[in-house]
Write an enzyme that holds these catalytic residues in place. Structure first.
Site, PDB file in Angstrom:
ATOM      1  N   ASN A 153       0.867  -1.189   0.000  1.00  0.00           N
ATOM      2  CA  ASN A 153       0.000   0.000   0.000  1.00  0.00           C
ATOM      3  C   ASN A 153       0.899   1.233   0.000  1.00  0.00           C
ATOM      4  OD1 ASN A 153      -1.770   2.068   0.484  1.00  0.00           O
ATOM      5  ND2 ASN A 153      -2.343   1.408   2.554  1.00  0.00           N
ATOM      6  N   TRP A 154       0.987   1.859  -1.160  1.00  0.00           N
ATOM      7  CA  TRP A 154       1.921   2.984  -1.303  1.00  0.00           C
ATOM      8  C   TRP A 154       1.403   4.258  -0.625  1.00  0.00           C
ATOM      9  CZ3 TRP A 154       3.826   2.911  -7.135  1.00  0.00           C
ATOM     10  CH2 TRP A 154       4.422   1.659  -7.390  1.00  0.00           C
ATOM     11  N   LYS A 155       0.151   4.269  -0.245  1.00  0.00           N
ATOM     12  CA  LYS A 155      -0.479   5.470   0.334  1.00  0.00           C
ATOM     13  C   LYS A 155      -0.270   6.652  -0.629  1.00  0.00           C
ATOM     14  CE  LYS A 155      -0.110   3.371   4.806  1.00  0.00           C
ATOM     15  NZ  LYS A 155      -0.039   3.495   6.246  1.00  0.00           N
ATOM     16  N   HIS A 203      -9.492   1.414   5.145  1.00  0.00           N
ATOM     17  CA  HIS A 203      -8.197   1.602   5.812  1.00  0.00           C
ATOM     18  C   HIS A 203      -8.369   2.580   6.974  1.00  0.00           C
ATOM     19  CE1 HIS A 203      -4.051   2.758   6.529  1.00  0.00           C
ATOM     20  NE2 HIS A 203      -3.714   1.633   5.921  1.00  0.00           N
ATOM     21  N   GLU A 207      -6.697   5.004   7.913  1.00  0.00           N
ATOM     22  CA  GLU A 207      -6.505   6.418   7.543  1.00  0.00           C
ATOM     23  C   GLU A 207      -7.752   6.977   6.877  1.00  0.00           C
ATOM     24  OE1 GLU A 207      -2.803   5.743   5.484  1.00  0.00           O
ATOM     25  OE2 GLU A 207      -1.919   5.215   7.427  1.00  0.00           O
ATOM     26  N   GLU A 244      -5.123  -4.462  10.883  1.00  0.00           N
ATOM     27  CA  GLU A 244      -4.097  -3.433  11.028  1.00  0.00           C
ATOM     28  C   GLU A 244      -4.337  -2.673  12.326  1.00  0.00           C
ATOM     29  OE1 GLU A 244      -2.314  -2.338   6.965  1.00  0.00           O
ATOM     30  OE2 GLU A 244      -4.023  -1.045   7.267  1.00  0.00           O
ATOM     31  N   GLY A 260       2.753   2.786  10.734  1.00  0.00           N
ATOM     32  CA  GLY A 260       3.702   3.880  10.527  1.00  0.00           C
ATOM     33  C   GLY A 260       4.423   4.313  11.792  1.00  0.00           C
ATOM     34  N   SER A 315       3.744  -1.700  10.405  1.00  0.00           N
ATOM     35  CA  SER A 315       5.198  -1.785  10.568  1.00  0.00           C
ATOM     36  C   SER A 315       5.770  -3.171  10.255  1.00  0.00           C
ATOM     37  CB  SER A 315       5.607  -1.329  11.986  1.00  0.00           C
ATOM     38  OG  SER A 315       5.211   0.009  12.185  1.00  0.00           O
ATOM     39  N   GLY A 366       2.975  -0.804   4.300  1.00  0.00           N
ATOM     40  CA  GLY A 366       3.053   0.608   3.934  1.00  0.00           C
ATOM     41  C   GLY A 366       4.497   0.988   3.643  1.00  0.00           C
ATOM     42  N   GLY A 367       5.162   1.574   4.635  1.00  0.00           N
ATOM     43  CA  GLY A 367       6.519   2.124   4.461  1.00  0.00           C
ATOM     44  C   GLY A 367       7.486   1.193   3.744  1.00  0.00           C
TER      45      GLY A 367
HETATM   46  P1  13P Z   1       3.203   0.753   7.682  1.00  0.00           P
HETATM   47  O1  13P Z   1       3.725  -0.544   7.123  1.00  0.00           O
HETATM   48  O2  13P Z   1       3.924   1.958   7.157  1.00  0.00           O
HETATM   49  O3  13P Z   1       3.132   0.702   9.186  1.00  0.00           O
HETATM   50  O4  13P Z   1       1.698   0.918   7.159  1.00  0.00           O
HETATM   51  C1  13P Z   1       0.826  -0.127   7.316  1.00  0.00           C
HETATM   52  C2  13P Z   1      -0.410   0.173   6.557  1.00  0.00           C
HETATM   53  O5  13P Z   1      -1.176   1.052   6.918  1.00  0.00           O
HETATM   54  C3  13P Z   1      -0.674  -0.606   5.329  1.00  0.00           C
HETATM   55  O6  13P Z   1      -1.954  -0.403   4.857  1.00  0.00           O
END
Ligand code: 13P
Length: 268
Positions: free
Chosen positions: A17-19, A104, A106, A176, A182, A222, A243-244
């Site tokens: 997930n590149w956000k 998600h 967010e 999640e 993050g 993470s 994510g990251g």
């Molecule tokens: P991180 O891997 O950056 O913690 O993000 C997780 C996430 O929200 C994937 O959708």
């Protein structure tokens, strides 16, 4: 749930997930890196990337003919109409997305998405031929007051309201924990396994044991090369929503490699 039932074969699923990262140039660099590190040993792992809307078309072009699949991070449930700023499920499907992340944390916290809205999106995404990835998870405050189970159960029940067993072959769930997203803090293996098993159990109650047995539940928060092997080896963790660590080809592919290793150990 018989976690170690030898008949249970859920293919590991690794999602990036590149956000809100990924100009066209970054998209090309990252996908070229991922594709250049792809190896036939990974073919038993399902892999998908989720760039921003604006990069979907370019990503679709670059991934054509590869084993890596494409998804979007969100979409609106109406096909078209006066919904300024929204992008429909039908539009992302047209660009080559096979998956869509819905609910998600967010989206829930920063953009006020409710379970009811997410429910409509899930239902429409399946009707549109897409495969939704429904995200659920508790905040730190909810975990600390012992409400994890209640929060996740409510998210599941409301987001999946009205769906039937027939829909389930197309659905993936991502657990999640919000406090792990993050932050560099990861759920411990025990916490992840406990929550994943509880989700599977709840789905079993709602939609039957067979549905629960076949459902893939991804962990997100993470997840990185350093903890991937441990988390992805857990009996109820069927992959990751990353994510990251999905923004660098090396770290993303190291997680894919960990999933491939676990798969080949399980098959041996
Ligand atoms: P991180 O891997 O950056 O913690 O993000 C997780 C996430 O929200 C994937 O959708």
């Amino acid at each position: 749930m018989r976690e170690n039932d030898p008949k249970v074969e859920r293919q590991k699923f690794i999602c990036g997930n590149w956000k809100m990262h990924g100009t066209l140039e970054q998209t090309r660099t990252l996908l070229q890196g991922i594709l250049s590190q792809w190896n036939s040993e990974y073919s038993d792992v399902e892999v998908a990337v989720f760039p921003p809307f604006t990069a979907l078309m370019e990503a679709s072009r670059l991934l054509q003919g590869s084993a890596i699949q494409l998804g979007a991070q969100n979409a609106y449930y109406e096909d078209d109409g006066a919904f300024t700023g929204e992008v429909s499920l039908r539009m992302i499907a047209e660009l080559g997305a096979g998956f869509v992340i819905l609910g998600h944390s967010e989206r829930r916290t920063l953009f006020c998405e409710t379970d009811e809205l997410i429910n409509k999106k899930i239902e429409r995404s399946i009707a549109t031929g897409l495969m939704p990835i429904l995200c659920v998870g508790e905040s730190l405050e909810e975990r600390e007051r012992g409400a994890t189970d209640a929060v996740v159960t409510k998210q599941l029940e409301h987001s999946l309201a009205g769906l039937t067993i027939r829909h389930f072959s197309r659905i993936t769930i991502a657990y999640e924990p919000v406090w792990a997203i993050g932050t560099g803090k990861t759920a411990t293996p025990a916490q992840a396994q406990e929550s994943h098993a509880a989700i599977r159990d709840r789905i079993g109650t709602l939609f039957g044991r067979e549905t629960a047995r076949d459902l893939r539940i991804l962990y997100g928060g993470s997840l990185k090369p350093e903890n991937a092997h441990e988390l992805l080896s857990l009996p109820d963790v069927d992959g990751g929503l990353i994510g990251g660590a999905s923004l660098k080809a090396d770290s993303f592919m190291a997680i894919v490699q960990a999933a491939a290793q676990i798969t080949s150990q399980q098959q041996a």
